[in-house]
Design a protein around this motif. Structure first.
Motif, PDB file in Angstrom:
ATOM      1  N   ILE A 143      25.806  66.286  61.511  1.00 18.40           N
ATOM      2  CA  ILE A 143      25.069  67.546  61.363  1.00 18.40           C
ATOM      3  C   ILE A 143      24.050  68.007  62.400  1.00 18.40           C
ATOM      4  O   ILE A 143      24.545  66.828  63.202  1.00 18.40           O
ATOM      5  CB  ILE A 143      23.530  66.912  60.051  1.00 18.40           C
ATOM      6  N   GLU A 144      24.094  69.389  62.450  1.00 17.38           N
ATOM      7  CA  GLU A 144      23.823  69.589  63.521  1.00 17.38           C
ATOM      8  C   GLU A 144      22.336  69.717  64.043  1.00 17.38           C
ATOM      9  O   GLU A 144      21.318  68.889  63.183  1.00 17.38           O
ATOM     10  CB  GLU A 144      23.516  71.099  63.779  1.00 17.38           C
ATOM     11  N   ASP A 145      22.258  68.917  65.463  1.00 27.94           N
ATOM     12  CA  ASP A 145      21.053  68.264  66.513  1.00 27.94           C
ATOM     13  C   ASP A 145      20.715  67.008  65.781  1.00 27.94           C
ATOM     14  O   ASP A 145      19.434  66.446  66.330  1.00 27.94           O
ATOM     15  CB  ASP A 145      20.142  69.876  65.868  1.00 27.94           C
ATOM     16  N   VAL A 146      21.546  66.391  64.742  1.00 20.16           N
ATOM     17  CA  VAL A 146      21.205  65.029  64.817  1.00 20.16           C
ATOM     18  C   VAL A 146      21.993  64.532  65.797  1.00 20.16           C
ATOM     19  O   VAL A 146      22.820  64.062  66.172  1.00 20.16           O
ATOM     20  CB  VAL A 146      22.140  64.690  63.340  1.00 20.16           C
ATOM     21  N   LEU A 147      20.652  63.215  66.169  1.00 17.90           N
ATOM     22  CA  LEU A 147      21.402  62.444  67.292  1.00 17.90           C
ATOM     23  C   LEU A 147      21.525  61.218  67.519  1.00 17.90           C
ATOM     24  O   LEU A 147      22.507  60.595  68.144  1.00 17.90           O
ATOM     25  CB  LEU A 147      19.909  62.221  68.645  1.00 17.90           C
ATOM     26  N   TYR A 184      18.810  58.165  59.525  1.00 22.29           N
ATOM     27  CA  TYR A 184      18.734  58.986  60.646  1.00 22.29           C
ATOM     28  C   TYR A 184      17.394  60.648  61.624  1.00 22.29           C
ATOM     29  O   TYR A 184      17.950  61.402  62.726  1.00 22.29           O
ATOM     30  CB  TYR A 184      19.869  60.230  60.388  1.00 22.29           C
ATOM     31  N   GLY A 185      16.598  59.998  60.116  1.00 24.43           N
ATOM     32  CA  GLY A 185      15.554  61.224  60.946  1.00 24.43           C
ATOM     33  C   GLY A 185      14.776  60.688  61.159  1.00 24.43           C
ATOM     34  O   GLY A 185      13.554  60.498  60.997  1.00 24.43           O
ATOM     35  N   ILE A 186      14.851  60.830  62.476  1.00 19.01           N
ATOM     36  CA  ILE A 186      13.244  60.307  63.899  1.00 19.01           C
ATOM     37  C   ILE A 186      12.470  61.460  64.057  1.00 19.01           C
ATOM     38  O   ILE A 186      13.217  62.254  63.815  1.00 19.01           O
ATOM     39  CB  ILE A 186      14.517  60.094  65.245  1.00 19.01           C
ATOM     40  N   ASP A 187      11.659  61.079  63.914  1.00 14.60           N
ATOM     41  CA  ASP A 187      10.165  62.210  64.252  1.00 14.60           C
ATOM     42  C   ASP A 187      10.574  62.692  66.080  1.00 14.60           C
ATOM     43  O   ASP A 187      11.340  62.564  66.930  1.00 14.60           O
ATOM     44  CB  ASP A 187       9.155  61.313  64.184  1.00 14.60           C
ATOM     45  N   THR A 190      10.218  60.600  68.945  1.00 17.07           N
ATOM     46  CA  THR A 190      11.297  58.842  69.368  1.00 17.07           C
ATOM     47  C   THR A 190      12.323  60.321  69.930  1.00 17.07           C
ATOM     48  O   THR A 190      13.695  59.911  70.628  1.00 17.07           O
ATOM     49  CB  THR A 190      11.650  58.938  67.823  1.00 17.07           C
ATOM     50  N   ARG A 191      12.747  61.720  69.186  1.00 19.71           N
ATOM     51  CA  ARG A 191      14.041  62.495  70.006  1.00 19.71           C
ATOM     52  C   ARG A 191      13.416  63.170  71.606  1.00 19.71           C
ATOM     53  O   ARG A 191      14.872  63.349  71.778  1.00 19.71           O
ATOM     54  CB  ARG A 191      13.994  64.031  68.930  1.00 19.71           C
ATOM     55  N   LEU A 192      12.583  62.948  71.827  1.00 17.65           N
ATOM     56  CA  LEU A 192      12.055  62.808  73.464  1.00 17.65           C
ATOM     57  C   LEU A 192      12.375  61.178  73.827  1.00 17.65           C
ATOM     58  O   LEU A 192      12.270  61.938  75.912  1.00 17.65           O
ATOM     59  CB  LEU A 192      10.809  63.526  73.329  1.00 17.65           C
ATOM     60  N   ALA A 193      12.256  60.284  73.605  1.00 16.37           N
ATOM     61  CA  ALA A 193      12.555  59.804  74.302  1.00 16.37           C
ATOM     62  C   ALA A 193      13.921  59.554  74.875  1.00 16.37           C
ATOM     63  O   ALA A 193      14.535  59.873  75.186  1.00 16.37           O
ATOM     64  CB  ALA A 193      12.683  58.133  73.136  1.00 16.37           C
ATOM     65  N   THR A 194      13.656  57.805  75.291  1.00 11.46           N
ATOM     66  CA  THR A 194      15.464  58.436  76.474  1.00 11.46           C
ATOM     67  C   THR A 194      16.411  57.884  75.787  1.00 11.46           C
ATOM     68  O   THR A 194      16.629  57.448  74.921  1.00 11.46           O
ATOM     69  CB  THR A 194      14.975  56.748  77.476  1.00 11.46           C
ATOM     70  N   ASN A 199      19.692  55.410  71.823  1.00 12.43           N
ATOM     71  CA  ASN A 199      21.589  54.278  71.770  1.00 12.43           C
ATOM     72  C   ASN A 199      20.625  53.557  71.045  1.00 12.43           C
ATOM     73  O   ASN A 199      21.934  53.035  71.085  1.00 12.43           O
ATOM     74  CB  ASN A 199      22.019  54.811  73.064  1.00 12.43           C
ATOM     75  N   GLY A 200      20.163  53.038  71.610  1.00 14.28           N
ATOM     76  CA  GLY A 200      19.532  51.298  71.179  1.00 14.28           C
ATOM     77  C   GLY A 200      19.297  51.365  69.890  1.00 14.28           C
ATOM     78  O   GLY A 200      19.068  49.849  68.710  1.00 14.28           O
ATOM     79  N   ILE A 201      19.209  52.252  68.813  1.00 14.09           N
ATOM     80  CA  ILE A 201      18.176  52.119  67.251  1.00 14.09           C
ATOM     81  C   ILE A 201      20.032  52.402  66.434  1.00 14.09           C
ATOM     82  O   ILE A 201      21.198  52.837  66.739  1.00 14.09           O
ATOM     83  CB  ILE A 201      17.736  53.917  67.180  1.00 14.09           C
ATOM     84  N   ASP A 202      20.315  51.225  65.573  1.00 15.98           N
ATOM     85  CA  ASP A 202      21.351  51.754  65.132  1.00 15.98           C
ATOM     86  C   ASP A 202      20.361  51.685  63.049  1.00 15.98           C
ATOM     87  O   ASP A 202      20.169  50.872  62.703  1.00 15.98           O
ATOM     88  CB  ASP A 202      21.513  49.598  64.608  1.00 15.98           C
ATOM     89  N   PRO A 203      20.766  52.748  63.351  1.00 19.27           N
ATOM     90  CA  PRO A 203      19.964  53.206  61.839  1.00 19.27           C
ATOM     91  C   PRO A 203      21.075  53.195  60.676  1.00 19.27           C
ATOM     92  O   PRO A 203      20.905  53.251  59.224  1.00 19.27           O
ATOM     93  CB  PRO A 203      20.253  54.762  61.882  1.00 19.27           C
ATOM     94  N   THR A 204      22.065  52.350  60.625  1.00 23.71           N
ATOM     95  CA  THR A 204      22.842  51.874  59.455  1.00 23.71           C
ATOM     96  C   THR A 204      22.516  51.023  58.564  1.00 23.71           C
ATOM     97  O   THR A 204      21.367  49.945  59.112  1.00 23.71           O
ATOM     98  CB  THR A 204      24.546  51.147  59.640  1.00 23.71           C
TER      99      THR A 204
END
Length: 584
Positions: A143-147, A184-187, A190-194, A199-204
């Protein structure tokens, strides 16, 4: 001169007749006589003489009849006309489709999506069958723009056994399921974080389940049948849940009426490994037992069902017991045959809530649900009318008002901060998961539906519903739309071609964003999720009775809407596939 003397003779004789007795009376005294009449005089009409002889006519003209002899002479006539032979009119016959015991479907599309279905049936004997069904639907995301990773898997495997007898039918299903979704829907913060943090978030988040269901139908008996289900459900976060349901049904016919006795026992027991803010374990356990006796009355155009439900909730975790009573009354009356039928009713019930049911509605829930308890649907009163506008067009209009205690609402979980600038230590604590909050509510709704069966090749269904909520203890009816509508259509274009469409319209919903933590003051901001329109369609072609191909397109308008907060859906999607039917 001639004189006629006959009258003279008659006169003289008459005179002599009247004068002679006078002389005799004077001479002889006859005395007095008494005359007795024995029989009264009865006059009779004598027989008249009838002339029976046919008079002879003395006509001066008398013509004798002549004998005439007729004769027919056949003469051949030349003709070129030849009559056509008659034949019976042919009636178009529809060839019955051949039914195959097995089929396989395979398709691939955008977002690296895959669709697979397989069904096979084995006839053990005349009365017993065994079947296997596999369904898989997945996408690798993109999905576009999803990190974060946004792939998903949904797989279901079912084994079923059917036994049919003269009086008893058995159906047994064993279901195995596996689902995988990502938070995958971080606020926005959080999107402005490093990149290291992201990369350390495991959303599975994976789910596993198994269920065994047995259904028995009994013929010609007061015991109508029963259904029993035992199911296990768990996830990759050490959550687990066991649920068991038993529903026997009893029916007594009394003259023209029927008395139904429905019973239900619904038990759920589950646990979560931790709370949302800390590591405290969450446990819940509820046993719901209910009985619903009802009487059905049928009188010409009137159908009346009168009953009541008595329920008890045994909260074994908290050692608490509650009793509930609900009305079960409904009536309908056909005023104009099938064209106009008003109906009304008042119904209620005790609804069991479970972790698995919440996951099916919202796969982004966190494994930290608190205060799990059943919903007390006190009553729902409704009034409506249904019928036909024509043989091909039917309608249904209904208005309702209901009250619910402990109603469940999905609410976006707050972002977690420890007070030292560090964000959450769990993969679902970045505003990318949902919790469940319970509150009392009163709901008003208006529903309308139109079904069009133009012919066997074209069917259309359109429905819409408006909602209004009044809640206690919460500011909004979180994530409940104020209206929704849908349209479903299927068209058999020809013997080979078929098509269909599905349209969805969803109204605005309210949600909130918040921050939580040990040193964070309570705060929350209400946000509005925009309404959205989702258009889908499919087209297929049958080469023969066994092989067909199809194409599906979803979200045709490529709308990047959010069904849940911070969770955009996939854009335009296309999928191509084929289905093959066969026998072993």
């Amino acid at each position: 001169m001639i004189i006629n003397l006959k009258p003279l003779y008659i006169s003289a004789a008459t005179l002599l007749l009247f004068t002679l007795p006078g002389f005799a009376q004077d001479k002889d005294n006859l005395g007095t006589e008494v005359v007795n009449v024995v029989k009264p005089y009865t006059p009779e009409i004598g027989d008249a003489f009838k002339v029976k002889a046919t008079p002879q006519l003395s006509d001066s003209v008398n013509t004798a009849k002549k004998k005439v002899t007729y004769g027919i002479f056949s003469v051949p006539v030349a003709s070129t006309f030849t009559p056509a032979k008659g034949r019976a009119e042919e009636i178009e016959k529809i060839k019955p489709p051949k039914l195959y015991d097995n089929y396989a479907t395979l398709g691939f599309g955008t977002y690296q999506s895959a669709l697979a279905e397989f069904y096979t049936n084995f006839e053990i004997d005349r009365d017993r069958n065994f079947g296997i069904y596999l369904n898989h639907n997945s996408s690798q995301g993109g999905i576009e723009d999803v990190l974060l990773d946004d792939k998903f898997y949904d797989t279901n495997l079912n084994f079923n056994y059917t036994s049919r007898d003269r009086y008893v039918n058995w159906i047994t299903d064993l279901e195995l399921e596996h689902q995988l979704y990502n938070w995958y829907g971080i606020d926005e913060l959080t999107r402005l974080a490093t990149p290291q943090l992201i990369n350390g978030i495991d959303p599975t988040h994976s789910f596993y389940g198994a269920g065994l269901t047995t259904t028995v139908d009994v013929q010609e008996s007061f015991f109508d049948g029963a259904t029993a289900t035992v199911r296990y459900f768990g996830d990759s976060e050490n959550s687990s849940e066991i649920r068991a349901i038993i529903e026997p049904k009893i029916e007594f016919p009394i003259t023209d009426e029927k008395i139904n006795l429905n019973f239900k026992a619904d038990y759920v027991n589950g646990s979560f490994d931790r709370n949302y803010n800390n590591s405290q374990e969450i446990n819940y356990s509820h046993l719901l037992v209910s009985g619903s006796p009802s009487l059905q009355i049928l009188r010409d155009n009137l159908t009346l069902d009168m009953g009541v439900t008595v329920a008890v909730d045994l909260d074994t975790e908290n050692s608490d017991t509650d009793f509930y009573f609900y009305p079960q009354v409904s009536a309908s009356y056909r005023l104009a045959d099938e064209y106009f039928t008003p109906y009304a009713g008042v119904e209620g019930g005790l609804k069991q809530n479970s972790y698995r049911d919440f996951v099916q509605q919202n796969p982004f829930v966190s494994p930290t649900l608190q205060n799990m308890a059943p919903t007390d649907e006190k009553y729902t009163a409704y009034l409506g009318v249904k019928g036909k506008l024509s043989n091909a067009l039917s309608y249904n209009l209904r208005g309702s008002y209901g009250a619910q205690d402990n109603e469940a609402f999905f609410l976006n979980n707050p972002r977690y901060e420890d007070g030292a600038g560090n964000l959450g230590n769990q993969d679902y604590q970045y505003g990318n998961s949902y919790g469940v909050i319970f509150a009392n509510a009163r709901t008003t709704s208006f529903f309308g539906e139109i079904n069009a069966d133009v012919n066997s090749n074209f069917k259309l269904r359109l429905n819409a519903e408006y909602f209004s909520y009044d809640t206690d203890g919460i500011a909004e009816a979180w994530n409940r739309p104020d209206y929704k509508a849908s349209l479903f259509g299927d068209y058999q274009i020809s013997e080979q071609w078929y098509a269909g469409t599905t349209l969805f319209l969803m109204g605005e919903r309210k949600d909130q964003t918040a921050i939580t933590g040990p040193f964070i003051s309570p705060n929350a901001t209400t946000v509005t999720l925009d309404s959205y329109f989702d258009a889908n369609a499919h087209l297929g072609y049958r080469f023969n009775e066994q092989l067909s191909v199809f194409a599906r397109v979803n979200n045709i308008l490529d709308n990047s809407y959010e069904k849940w907060l911070n969770t955009p859906v996939q854009g335009f999607q296309a999928l191509l596939g084929a289905t093959y039917k066969f026998d072993w």
